[in-house]
Enzyme design. Structure first.
Site, PDB file in Angstrom:
ATOM      1  N   ASP A 196       0.863  -1.178   0.000  1.00  0.00           N
ATOM      2  CA  ASP A 196       0.000   0.000   0.000  1.00  0.00           C
ATOM      3  C   ASP A 196       0.905   1.235   0.000  1.00  0.00           C
ATOM      4  O   ASP A 196       1.687   1.443   0.927  1.00  0.00           O
ATOM      5  CB  ASP A 196      -0.921  -0.008   1.236  1.00  0.00           C
ATOM      6  CG  ASP A 196      -2.017   1.044   1.119  1.00  0.00           C
ATOM      7  OD1 ASP A 196      -1.736   2.126   0.568  1.00  0.00           O
ATOM      8  OD2 ASP A 196      -3.143   0.787   1.586  1.00  0.00           O
TER       9      ASP A 196
ATOM     10  N   TYR B 210      -4.963  11.414  -2.862  1.00  0.00           N
ATOM     11  CA  TYR B 210      -5.302  12.697  -2.219  1.00  0.00           C
ATOM     12  C   TYR B 210      -4.316  13.118  -1.138  1.00  0.00           C
ATOM     13  O   TYR B 210      -4.451  14.172  -0.560  1.00  0.00           O
ATOM     14  CB  TYR B 210      -6.724  12.655  -1.644  1.00  0.00           C
ATOM     15  CG  TYR B 210      -7.057  11.449  -0.797  1.00  0.00           C
ATOM     16  CD1 TYR B 210      -6.631  11.365   0.513  1.00  0.00           C
ATOM     17  CD2 TYR B 210      -7.793  10.389  -1.329  1.00  0.00           C
ATOM     18  CE1 TYR B 210      -6.931  10.263   1.287  1.00  0.00           C
ATOM     19  CE2 TYR B 210      -8.089   9.265  -0.558  1.00  0.00           C
ATOM     20  CZ  TYR B 210      -7.653   9.212   0.751  1.00  0.00           C
ATOM     21  OH  TYR B 210      -7.937   8.107   1.506  1.00  0.00           O
TER      22      TYR B 210
END
Ligand code: PLP
Length: 444
Positions: A224, A249
């Site tokens: 991740d 983001y």
């Protein structure tokens, strides 16, 4: 401060604190010679008294993205209407994936933008487990993001194939010992899922050695990259990584809820099946056949229509990172981290309860710095909503007693870090944290 002068409420703070240490002067020199200082002006920054150290949660708004969003809405959606699909929108997920691939050490056809990080992790975890149905163990660490844990728990429940999830603990509360992962690896492990940079303490793995040990045990790994991409160099292909996911983001500045991405190494794509069979992932979405057939490429991991408006504004932010160069971003991040940690060490001498909770070794850190303190929740609130100071420092609190400071080299100045330090000093000195509740409500 990119030309903006802000002063602390207490003009003597500088002299008082800076007696032994010339932190303020150091900040001026470092900002003056900062190779990336021009980039701060490319973001919307309206209030110099707000020191934003939360780019690791939500990146600032690039001016170019603001402009592009207007254009996409009024010119593309407004005027092109359905024609927009053939002009730009249809290929956007793949085009941006190809662009991002250069930042994370992948090939253009191995990366695609789709859905959220959680959903992408679900798709890839399912795919990886389906490729190796006889192995029943999944390894994750205690530092991984809660959603990553939940997703794996959900996949296990869905497959009802008696998988066992093994959670590697942190012994020191700051790092994960790679030996502990190695010891847990055996020929029953199908999948390992780790955050390259951990969201709490900023601990960064050695992606190469961990991937190697996972492969040596015959298992696959999903990295991740949410807290890593755009902040530190990533080399998925160089490390032979199998799968990766990440959001856009945080350090990629794509905006709230912007589309996430996923990576599958090219040789794994043909056997990797998504659990969500949607038309955008099918071989011929516009043939409207009733029988699903997956796309041959990475597109198979798309499901439905992409969110074109939010997806579009990821691009200017990515372009800015390429222009600045991830190596320069990384170098400034390391410089700012050292500067900030030096000030934190100085504070620790006076306020023993304040401790660094990020790895001391820069090679083991991402781009945020975490401290801990018994009154972390109160301190965070005093930083964000001061009762007396005119400076608001936006940081965040993470359970149980962490405060995180996100250093985002494209727009964080050394002067801002110095201001954050002076506020922290003031808050500890005057015990300002006692004026706030012990729990924080809402999003932080
Ligand atoms: C931020 C983050 C997420 C967020 O997942 P979403 O589905 O985009 O909300 C997931 N994993 C990690 C490691 C993160 O840092």
């Amino acid at each position: 401060m990119g030309g903006t002068n802000i002063t602390c409420r207490n003009p003597n703070a500088d002299r008082r604190i800076g007696m032994e240490n010339n932190f303020s002067a150091e900040a001026k020199v470092a900002d003056g010679s900062d190779q990336l200082k021009a980039y701060r002006k490319k973001f919307l920054i309206t209030d110099a008294h707000v020191i934003y150290l939360n780019g690791n949660s939500l990146g600032r708004l690039p001016l170019a993205s603001k402009e592009l969003a207007q254009k996409v809405i009024s010119e593309e959606w407004g005027q092109q209407l359905i024609g927009g699909w053939n002009k730009r929108w249809y290929k956007l997920s793949a085009k941006l994936g190809a662009k991002l691939s250069l930042l994370i050490g992948a090939k253009a056809h191995e990366v695609i933008f789709a859905d959220s990080t959680s959903v992408n992790l679900f798709k890839l975890a399912y795919a990886a487990l389906q490729c190796n149905p006889l192995r029943k163990k999944i390894i994750i660490d205690a530092f991984n993001f809660p959603s990553d844990h939940y997703i794996l728990q959900g996949v296990v429940q869905m497959l009802s194939a008696n998988h066992e999830i093994i959670i590697i603990p942190s012994v020191d509360g700051v790092t994960i010992n790679e030996k502990d992962i190695e010891n847990a690896l055996d020929n029953e492990v199908a999948l390992v899922c780790l955050s390259y940079v951990g969201y709490q303490t900023s601990f960064k793995y050695n992606m190469r050695s961990v991937t190697q040990m996972v492969h040596a045990a015959g298992a696959k790994i999903i990295w991740d990259l949410s807290h890593a991409a755009g902040a530190v160099p990533v080399d998925l292909n160089g490390c032979q990584a199998d799968y990766a996911v990440g959001c856009s983001y945080k350090y990629l500045n794509g905006g709230p809820g912007s589309t996430a991405y996923l990576y599958v190494r090219e040789d794994l794509i043909p056997d990797s099946k998504t659990p969500v069979w949607g038309w955008f992932g099918s071989a011929k979405p516009f043939d409207f056949d009733l029988q699903y057939e997956p796309s041959e490429g990475i597109q198979r991991f798309l499901a439905g229509t992409p969110p074109v408006l939010s997806l579009s504004v990821v691009e200017p932010a990515l372009d800015m990172i390429f222009e600045a160069g991830i190596d320069r971003i990384d170098a400034k991040s390391k410089g700012q981290s050292e500067y900030f940690i030096t000030m934190l060490r100085f504070l620790h001498q006076k306020f023993r309860d304040l401790e660094l909770s990020s790895p001391k070794n820069p090679a083991q850190r991402g781009s945020h710095i975490t401290i801990r303190h018994p009154h972390a929740a109160g301190i965070t609130q005093a930083m964000i909503n001061p009762l007396k100071s005119n400076v608001s420092v936006i940081t965040d609190f993470r359970k149980p007693n962490f405060i995180r400071f996100g250093l985002t080299p494209l727009y964080t100045s050394y002067q801002e870090l110095y201001m954050a330090y002076t506020r922290l000093h003031e808050i500890l000195d005057k015990k300002e944290y006692l004026n706030y509740p012990e729990r924080i409500q809402g999003v932080t």
